[in-house]
Design an enzyme around this catalytic site. Structure first.
Site, short mmCIF file in Angstrom:
data_model
loop_
_atom_site.label_atom_id
_atom_site.label_comp_id
_atom_site.label_asym_id
_atom_site.label_seq_id
_atom_site.Cartn_x
_atom_site.Cartn_y
_atom_site.Cartn_z
N ASP A 247 0.84 -1.21 0.00
CA ASP A 247 0.00 0.00 0.00
C ASP A 247 0.87 1.25 0.00
O ASP A 247 0.47 2.29 0.52
CB ASP A 247 -0.94 0.00 1.21
CG ASP A 247 -0.20 -0.16 2.53
OD1 ASP A 247 1.04 -0.21 2.52
OD2 ASP A 247 -0.87 -0.24 3.58
N GLU A 248 2.05 1.16 -0.59
CA GLU A 248 2.96 2.31 -0.66
C GLU A 248 3.02 2.84 -2.10
O GLU A 248 3.17 2.07 -3.05
CB GLU A 248 4.36 1.91 -0.20
CG GLU A 248 4.43 1.55 1.28
CD GLU A 248 5.86 1.26 1.72
OE1 GLU A 248 6.77 1.34 0.86
OE2 GLU A 248 6.06 0.98 2.91
#
Length: 334
Positions: A247-248
Site C-alpha cells: 500500500d505504498e
C-alpha cells in the site's frame, strides 16, 4: 464468380447442327462445353459461368457476334475472356479486321477443320489453366500476407504488453519501482538542466490490513485500484504515479517551491481520503470504505540533489506525518 476445376468453353451458333458438330469435335478436350444459340444466350451464360474460351458465331439472330463481343468487352468479369469468331469461309479481310476490333483474339472459318480447331482450343485452355494457377497462387500469397500482418500485429501487441508489464504494476497499472526510478533520474537531470525544481511524494495507506481481514483480499485489491485511479486523475500528463509495493505509492510532481508543492499534495490527499465504494464479492455487492494515510514530500534540490537523497528525504517526511498523525508533511516545513 469462382472458376471450377474443369475449364469451360462456350460455343455459340444459331444452327443446332453446327453446335452438335462443334461438340463432337471438342469431345476429346478436357473442358465442359456450354451451348448458346443467340447473342442474349451468350450474355446470360457469362453471368453464370467463367469461360476459358468463347467460340462465337458472327451471324446470329437478335444480336450478332460483333455486338455480343462489344458488350462482353465492356464488362469487367468478361473483358479478358478470349473470343474466337466462327464465320463462313467466304469472310473477307475487312470482316476479319472488324472482328479483331470488337475483341476477337482469332478467327476460324466454316466448315471447321478439326486439327486447326483443336490446336487453337488447346492453346487457350492451357493459357486459361496457367491464369487460374497464377490467380490461385496470388490468392494464397495474399492470404499469407494477411496472416503475416495479423501475426506481426499480434506480436507487436504482445511485445508492447510485455514492455508495459515490465514497467508497470500489474494490479493498478501505475509505474512500478523500475519505471519510477527511471522517471526520478530523468526529473533530476531535467531540473539540473533547466533550473526548475520538482517534488517527490511518498504515500503510505494506514491500517490497510484490516480491510483485507474484514472484507477479503478481493476488496483490498479493488481498493488499491480505486486509489490508483484517484492518484492518476490528480496527476498532470508529464507527472508520474507509482506503486512501490503493498500500500505504498510515490508521486513525482512538477511543482517548484513550498507553496505549490503543499497545494498540489493537499488536493491529492483530500481526493484520496474521500469515501470509497469498493466491490467486494463476485455478486457485485460493495462496501463503503474510508481510509487515512500519510503523505511525505521532499523538494528538489532543497532536500537532496540525487535520487537516493530525495527518496530518503521523502521517506523521512512520510514517517514524520505518520508519527504526527497528520495527512501531509513537507520536510523542513512545520
Amino acid at each position: 464468380m469462382i472458376a471450377s476445376l474443369q475449364p469451360k468453353i462456350l460455343i455459340a451458333d444459331d444452327h443446332r447442327p453446327n453446335l452438335v458438330a462443334m461438340r463432337r469435335l471438342l469431345a476429346g478436350v478436357d473442358a465442359e462445353i456450354v451451348e448458346a444459340m443467340t447473342g442474349n444466350d451468350v450474355l446470360a451464360a457469362t453471368l453464370d459461368h467463367e469461360f476459358a474460351l468463347i467460340l462465337l458465331d458472327v451471324q446470329m439472330p437478335d444480336m450478332n457476334g460483333f455486338e455480343a463481343a462489344t458488350l462482353l468487352a465492356g464488362e469487367e468479369r468478361t473483358r479478358s475472356t478470349p473470343i474466337i469468331f466462327v464465320t463462313a469461309s467466304h469472310a473477307d479481310d475487312v470482316n476479319r479486321l472488324r472482328g479483331y476490333s470488337f475483341g476477337a483474339v482469332d478467327y476460324i472459318t466454316k466448315p471447321l477443320n478439326e486439327v486447326i480447331l483443336l490446336s487453337k482450343v488447346r492453346i487457350f485452355l492451357e493459357l486459361y489453366r496457367s491464369k487460374v494457377a497464377l490467380r490461385s497462387a496470388l490468392s494464397d500469397l495474399s492470404e499469407r500476407n494477411r496472416q503475416l500482418e495479423r501475426e506481426i500485429q499480434e506480436r507487436r501487441m504482445a511485445e508492447e504488453q510485455v514492455r508495459h508489464l515490465a514497467h508497470h504494476d500489474g494490479l493498478t497499472g501505475l509505474a512500478n519501482r523500475l519505471l519510477f526510478m527511471a522517471r526520478l533520474e530523468a526529473a533530476i537531470a531535467r531540473s539540473r538542466a533547466d533550473g526548475r525544481g520538482f517534488a517527490l511524494a511518498y504515500l503510505d495507506i494506514d491500517d490497510f490490513k484490516p480491510i483485507n481481514d474484514n472484507h477479503g483480499h478481493q476488496a483490498g485489491d479493488e481498493l488499491l485500484k480505486l486509489i490508483a485511479g484517484r492518484l492518476r486523475n490528480g496527476l498532470r500528463y508529464d507527472e508520474t504515479g507509482a506503486r512501490l509495493g503493498g500500500d505504498e505509492f510515490a508521486l513525482i510532481l512538477n511543482v517548484d517551491g513550498v507553496h505549490s508543492a503543499s497545494e498540489r499534495a493537499g488536493a491529492i490527499a483530500r481526493s484520496l481520503f474521500e469515501p470509497y465504494d469498493v466491490p467486494s464479492r463476485a455478486d457485485g455487492s460493495s462496501v463503503d470504505v474510508r481510509i487515512s494515510g500519510s503523505l511525505g514530500i521532499a523538494l528538489y534540490p532543497q532536500h537532496g540533489d540525487d535520487s537516493e537523497s530525495m527518496i530518503h528525504a521523502a521517506d523521512v517526511a512520510m514517517y514524520a506525518a505518520k508519527r504526527e498523525q497528520t495527512q501531509l508533511h513537507l520536510l523542513g516545513v512545520e
